[in-house]
Design a protein around this motif. Sequence first.
Motif, PDB file in Angstrom:
ATOM      1  N   ILE A 151       0.836  -1.207   0.000  1.00  0.00           N
ATOM      2  CA  ILE A 151       0.000   0.000   0.000  1.00  0.00           C
ATOM      3  C   ILE A 151       0.870   1.255   0.000  1.00  0.00           C
ATOM      4  O   ILE A 151       0.614   2.209  -0.752  1.00  0.00           O
ATOM      5  N   ASN A 152       1.909   1.272   0.834  1.00  0.00           N
ATOM      6  CA  ASN A 152       2.809   2.428   0.876  1.00  0.00           C
ATOM      7  C   ASN A 152       3.513   2.630  -0.461  1.00  0.00           C
ATOM      8  O   ASN A 152       3.755   3.765  -0.887  1.00  0.00           O
ATOM      9  N   LEU A 153       3.845   1.538  -1.118  1.00  0.00           N
ATOM     10  CA  LEU A 153       4.505   1.629  -2.423  1.00  0.00           C
ATOM     11  C   LEU A 153       3.577   2.254  -3.453  1.00  0.00           C
ATOM     12  O   LEU A 153       3.994   3.130  -4.230  1.00  0.00           O
ATOM     13  N   VAL A 154       2.315   1.834  -3.468  1.00  0.00           N
ATOM     14  CA  VAL A 154       1.351   2.391  -4.416  1.00  0.00           C
ATOM     15  C   VAL A 154       1.133   3.877  -4.143  1.00  0.00           C
ATOM     16  O   VAL A 154       1.130   4.704  -5.068  1.00  0.00           O
ATOM     17  N   LEU A 155       0.968   4.235  -2.877  1.00  0.00           N
ATOM     18  CA  LEU A 155       0.758   5.645  -2.528  1.00  0.00           C
ATOM     19  C   LEU A 155       1.970   6.493  -2.901  1.00  0.00           C
ATOM     20  O   LEU A 155       1.830   7.612  -3.408  1.00  0.00           O
ATOM     21  N   ALA A 156       3.161   5.955  -2.660  1.00  0.00           N
ATOM     22  CA  ALA A 156       4.375   6.712  -2.953  1.00  0.00           C
ATOM     23  C   ALA A 156       4.512   6.992  -4.441  1.00  0.00           C
ATOM     24  O   ALA A 156       4.852   8.116  -4.848  1.00  0.00           O
ATOM     25  N   LEU A 157       4.235   6.006  -5.253  1.00  0.00           N
ATOM     26  CA  LEU A 157       4.357   6.201  -6.696  1.00  0.00           C
ATOM     27  C   LEU A 157       3.224   7.069  -7.246  1.00  0.00           C
ATOM     28  O   LEU A 157       3.431   7.840  -8.195  1.00  0.00           O
ATOM     29  N   ALA A 158       2.035   6.966  -6.664  1.00  0.00           N
ATOM     30  CA  ALA A 158       0.909   7.780  -7.133  1.00  0.00           C
ATOM     31  C   ALA A 158       1.098   9.253  -6.775  1.00  0.00           C
ATOM     32  O   ALA A 158       0.667  10.141  -7.532  1.00  0.00           O
ATOM     33  N   ILE A 159       1.745   9.522  -5.641  1.00  0.00           N
ATOM     34  CA  ILE A 159       1.967  10.912  -5.232  1.00  0.00           C
ATOM     35  C   ILE A 159       2.805  11.661  -6.264  1.00  0.00           C
ATOM     36  O   ILE A 159       2.564  12.839  -6.551  1.00  0.00           O
ATOM     37  N   GLY A 160       3.783  10.973  -6.830  1.00  0.00           N
ATOM     38  CA  GLY A 160       4.598  11.629  -7.844  1.00  0.00           C
ATOM     39  C   GLY A 160       4.079  11.464  -9.253  1.00  0.00           C
ATOM     40  O   GLY A 160       4.524  12.176 -10.162  1.00  0.00           O
ATOM     41  N   GLY A 161       3.122  10.551  -9.464  1.00  0.00           N
ATOM     42  CA  GLY A 161       2.677  10.262 -10.826  1.00  0.00           C
ATOM     43  C   GLY A 161       1.412  10.957 -11.268  1.00  0.00           C
ATOM     44  O   GLY A 161       1.117  10.999 -12.471  1.00  0.00           O
ATOM     45  N   TRP A 162       0.637  11.521 -10.328  1.00  0.00           N
ATOM     46  CA  TRP A 162      -0.651  12.087 -10.705  1.00  0.00           C
ATOM     47  C   TRP A 162      -0.514  13.418 -11.445  1.00  0.00           C
ATOM     48  O   TRP A 162      -1.425  13.829 -12.167  1.00  0.00           O
ATOM     49  N   VAL A 163       0.647  14.070 -11.310  1.00  0.00           N
ATOM     50  CA  VAL A 163       0.812  15.411 -11.872  1.00  0.00           C
ATOM     51  C   VAL A 163       0.703  15.391 -13.400  1.00  0.00           C
ATOM     52  O   VAL A 163       0.065  16.268 -14.005  1.00  0.00           O
ATOM     53  N   GLY A 164       1.318  14.395 -14.037  1.00  0.00           N
ATOM     54  CA  GLY A 164       1.241  14.312 -15.492  1.00  0.00           C
ATOM     55  C   GLY A 164      -0.186  14.145 -15.987  1.00  0.00           C
ATOM     56  O   GLY A 164      -0.583  14.750 -17.001  1.00  0.00           O
ATOM     57  N   TYR A 165      -0.970  13.344 -15.283  1.00  0.00           N
ATOM     58  CA  TYR A 165      -2.376  13.170 -15.652  1.00  0.00           C
ATOM     59  C   TYR A 165      -3.159  14.461 -15.432  1.00  0.00           C
ATOM     60  O   TYR A 165      -4.035  14.812 -16.231  1.00  0.00           O
ATOM     61  N   ALA A 166      -2.860  15.171 -14.342  1.00  0.00           N
ATOM     62  CA  ALA A 166      -3.570  16.414 -14.054  1.00  0.00           C
ATOM     63  C   ALA A 166      -3.313  17.460 -15.140  1.00  0.00           C
ATOM     64  O   ALA A 166      -4.235  18.168 -15.575  1.00  0.00           O
ATOM     65  N   ARG A 167      -2.076  17.573 -15.581  1.00  0.00           N
ATOM     66  CA  ARG A 167      -1.758  18.543 -16.636  1.00  0.00           C
ATOM     67  C   ARG A 167      -2.463  18.178 -17.940  1.00  0.00           C
ATOM     68  O   ARG A 167      -2.976  19.052 -18.653  1.00  0.00           O
ATOM     69  N   LEU A 168      -2.471  16.888 -18.256  1.00  0.00           N
ATOM     70  CA  LEU A 168      -3.140  16.452 -19.483  1.00  0.00           C
ATOM     71  C   LEU A 168      -4.636  16.703 -19.407  1.00  0.00           C
ATOM     72  O   LEU A 168      -5.251  17.211 -20.368  1.00  0.00           O
TER      73      LEU A 168
END
Length: 286
Positions: free
Chosen positions: A144-161
């Motif tokens: 769970i911590n691994l998924v949260l950690a990667l999502a915290i840094g990965g959502w920005v690209g989707y938000a910009r798109l």
Amino acid sequence: MAQTSALSVWSRMKKQPLAAVGLALVVLFLICALFAPWLAPYNPAHIDLMDRLAGPSRSHWFGTDELGRDILSRIIYGARISLEVASSVVALSLLLGLIFGGLAGFYGGALDVTINIFAINAFMALPGILLAIAFVAFLGPGLINLVLALAIGGWVGYARLVRAQVLAAREREFVEAAKALGASDLRIFMRHILPNIMQPLIVQSAIGMAGAVLAEATLSFLGLGVPPPTPSWGAMLNDARAHLFDAPHTVVFPAIAVMCCVLSFNFLGDALRDYLDPRTRLSVGL
């Protein structure tokens, strides 16, 4: 109709062999992840010190690691971890991107500036992998911590798109017509805007799966992924570092698994981009 559709897909695959390779590999990894207990020849956690670092043979096709565990079985089970983490990261990142990017693009003005400066640009200033490492190091390793950690840094690209797509879509005539008819903002976004911005999001998600698989392998290689003895490709590479020269098979096969999985999603993402974009379809004859 179904036969015509199948022939159409087959004709496109023949024109894009890399797409066919990517799709075949993705299906292969999905089968490994779903049916790992039936496909793996051995228990991935079974230790046999008498057979440690054995090379590829009939009994162990990919050899064994430093504890005598079957590498093929661990790679098959590792596909389950990699795809589970990658799909969860992409889903969570896409959800956060839709929320923040959708709000910024739909309403604009001060809300757009606030989200852009204090959320999107702030997270973009931090390298995603370093942010994930810091997050997992603080909370401890775990799925769970691994998924949260990667999502915290990965959502920005989707938000910009999403923001860019919504900014363009909200000015279209069908959105103005829906507003004139008194439709709510949520209905306008879900029924009129979201279906028209899904194509680039699907492509971004496919390519994001490749990045998530590689990021999971990286964190597991650093000892920040799922805890042992759960099989993980990155952790297998970390364990095999000391045997790079005396037992190279312990490094080669997990590395090939990571490479093939990342390439398969990249090939699939490129194929989806060519197929979903009408301009690209016309240029390549699809």
